[in-house]
Design an enzyme around this catalytic site. Structure first.
Site, PDB file in Angstrom:
ATOM      1  N   LYS A   1       2.577  -0.992  -9.004  1.00 51.32           N
ATOM      2  CA  LYS A   1       3.787  -0.394  -8.461  1.00 51.32           C
ATOM      3  C   LYS A   1       4.876  -0.456  -9.537  1.00 51.32           C
ATOM      4  O   LYS A   1       5.031  -1.486 -10.217  1.00 51.32           O
ATOM      5  CB  LYS A   1       4.213  -1.165  -7.210  1.00 51.32           C
ATOM      6  CG  LYS A   1       5.385  -0.572  -6.451  1.00 51.32           C
ATOM      7  CD  LYS A   1       5.610  -1.340  -5.152  1.00 51.32           C
ATOM      8  CE  LYS A   1       6.766  -0.802  -4.345  1.00 51.32           C
ATOM      9  NZ  LYS A   1       6.936  -1.514  -3.051  1.00 51.32           N
TER      10      LYS A   1
ATOM     11  N   SER B   1       7.544   2.275   0.764  1.00 49.75           N
ATOM     12  CA  SER B   1       7.778   1.936  -0.634  1.00 49.75           C
ATOM     13  C   SER B   1       6.517   1.858  -1.500  1.00 49.75           C
ATOM     14  O   SER B   1       6.474   2.423  -2.580  1.00 49.75           O
ATOM     15  CB  SER B   1       8.541   0.611  -0.689  1.00 49.75           C
ATOM     16  OG  SER B   1       8.573   0.089  -1.980  1.00 49.75           O
TER      17      SER B   1
ATOM     18  N   SER C   1       6.202  -2.714   3.602  1.00 54.82           N
ATOM     19  CA  SER C   1       5.836  -1.750   2.566  1.00 54.82           C
ATOM     20  C   SER C   1       4.470  -1.947   1.935  1.00 54.82           C
ATOM     21  O   SER C   1       4.051  -1.120   1.117  1.00 54.82           O
ATOM     22  CB  SER C   1       6.902  -1.733   1.461  1.00 54.82           C
ATOM     23  OG  SER C   1       8.120  -1.253   1.970  1.00 54.82           O
TER      24      SER C   1
END
Length: 471
Positions: free
Chosen positions: A81, A154, A178
């Site tokens: 991420k 997210s 998330s």
């Protein structure tokens, strides 16, 4: 080769790499080719690290050939991420403010993955600052099961890449749901560990006391393997915990006999749609057949915790963005800016009341685990959400509260959870459920998740995708 391998579980690939049936280099090249063919449409990657990935794969092959095997991530291609600092690589956290930021060091979790021999394919997209919406100039990832449906919030880039076979596992973060929402939306296994189990050093903050770093994978064993590499105390993060890190893969081999699973029948059914209730009922039957015992429980009322989450997140986000907001206010998207504004107006007295209520809830939840080993709950109370419905969330506070009902309370208390795919909607979209464990017992979650996945095949369902090259 790629078509046969891209949906392998991380742990399955690891066995073949260790035995040198496959090379990390050929697998990495196949993954890069698949990203090139597929991701123009899906938009999961924000930065592909092809050159360094090839170099890491070659190094892994050389070490494995010489008997220097580092463990189950050695030579395995994964994704990060884009809020984890990666030395010399753009790390933007879904924002435009940080688009030119190239960290001078790796986040602790990134360094630990490198130490484990993992191959980093690249950085994947996220919402602005890891909050609830993408920056207006950022293209959101698409759900590979159906582009008209929500891919989660997210950590959606992490989940989309993993579900589409564009990596063998990924790192995400969870502040209000998330890891769990994207995992459920994409038919994946997401492990949100206890707060403090994983270092947050070198990770862009959203809300310090709510942020959790975890894994999004295709199986519980895979999620445990990733967590085992990144967990543990870090002197650079004084909030990281000193407790030893268990052998999660050993836990994945254990059975369910004698484990007590708590179910609050009222909480699990009140305003919960029929398809989700069916998934929960099927999961209960599967666990019962595996030897687990079920205990009726009454979970503490989370209404106040759900209401408290937004102001708690807002004031901590305001603190995290103090250097750039309001100084560069015009560069923020409207959603994150409104959250920061709300946080800047919250009083210290109000914040203290929230913190005290959080402590009380954490104590009540801890007491519940004196009588059970696991708690079984939904991820959210309705079937997979369309993008059209998501666009109305800002106008429906009740819908937002329902979405957060089963996720944000465990960010408020710091308890670990695992999300498992357990069924499908009438339209064929994945539906997941959660297991919750007592603080720091992620091994119990991996154990239960792996047992469930040996008895079921929901985690082996994959979206049907056709690359532009094949059209």
């Amino acid at each position: 080769m790629a078509d046969a391998l891209h949906y392998l579980e991380l742990t399955e690939l690891a066995v073949r790499l260790k035995a040198r049936e496959l090379s990390a280099l050929e697998v990495t090249r196949a993954q890069l080719d698949r990203i090139d063919a597929m991701d123009r449409e899906l938009g999961s990657y924000v930065h592909v690290m092809a050159e360094t990935a090839i170099a890491e794969a070659k190094a892994a092959d050389a070490e494995i050939a010489h008997g220097l095997y580092r463990g189950p991530l050695h030579g395995v291609p994964i994704a990060l991420k884009d809020l984890f600092w990666t030395k010399g690589i753009p790390t933007a956290a879904g924002s435009t403010i940080h688009r030119d930021f190239r960290p001078g060091e790796d986040a602790t979790v990134v360094r630990r993955l490198k130490d484990a021999g993992a191959v980093t394919l690249g950085k994947v997209q996220l919402t602005e600052g890891a909050y609830s919406d993408h920056h207006p100039l950022v293209r959101p990832p698409k759900n590979p099961w159906n582009a008209d449906y929500w891919p989660g919030i997210s950590s959606s880039g992490s989940a989309v890449a993993t579900a589409a076979g564009l990596c063998f596992g990924s790192l995400g973060s969870d502040t209000g749901g998330s890891i769990r929402w994207p995992s459920a939306a994409n038919g994946l296994t997401g492990l949100k560990p206890s707060w403090g189990r994983v270092s947050r050093h070198g990770t862009f903050e959203l809300a310090t006391t709510l942020d959790h770093v975890g894994s999004i994978c295709r199986s519980a064993a895979d999620a445990g393997a990733l967590l085992g590499a990144i967990a543990g105390q870090d002197p650079n993060d004084p909030t990281s915990l000193f407790e030893p890190v268990p052998d999660y893969l050993a836990a994945a081999a254990e059975d369910m006999r004698g484990l007590r699973i708590g179910v609050d029948a009222g909480w699990n059914s009140d305003d919960v749609d029929v398809a989700t209730q069916r998934v929960l009922a099927d999961a209960i039957e599967a666990f019962r057949a595996l030897g687990a015992a079920f205990v009726d429980v009454r979970f503490p009322d989370v209404t106040q915790a759900v209401a408290d989450w937004a102001p708690n997140c807002a004031i901590e986000a305001a603190n995290a963005h103090e250097v750039t907001y309001p100084a560069r206010k015009d560069e923020y998207g409207p959603i994150l800016a409104s959250v920061i504004e709300a946080g800047r107006t919250l009083t210290a007295l109000d914040y203290q009341k929230i913190l005290l209520r959080r402590l009380a809830l954490r104590g009540r939840v801890a007491a519940l685990f004196e009588t059970i080993d696991l708690l079984l709950i939904p991820v959210h109370p309705f079937p997979p959400l369309t993008l059209a419905m998501i666009r109305t969330l800002g106008e429906q506070p009740d819908l937002i509260a329902k979405l957060q009902r089963y996720t944000c309370p465990f960010d408020m208390t710091g308890h670990p959870t695992i999300t498992l795919p357990g069924g499908a909607s009438e339209d064929g979209l994945p539906i997941g459920f959660q297991l919750v464990a007592t603080h720091l017992d992620e091994a119990m979650l991996v154990r239960a998740g792996a047992a469930f996945q040996r008895a079921t095949s929901w985690h082996r369902r994959h979206p049907s995708l056709t690359s532009r090259r094949q059209q």
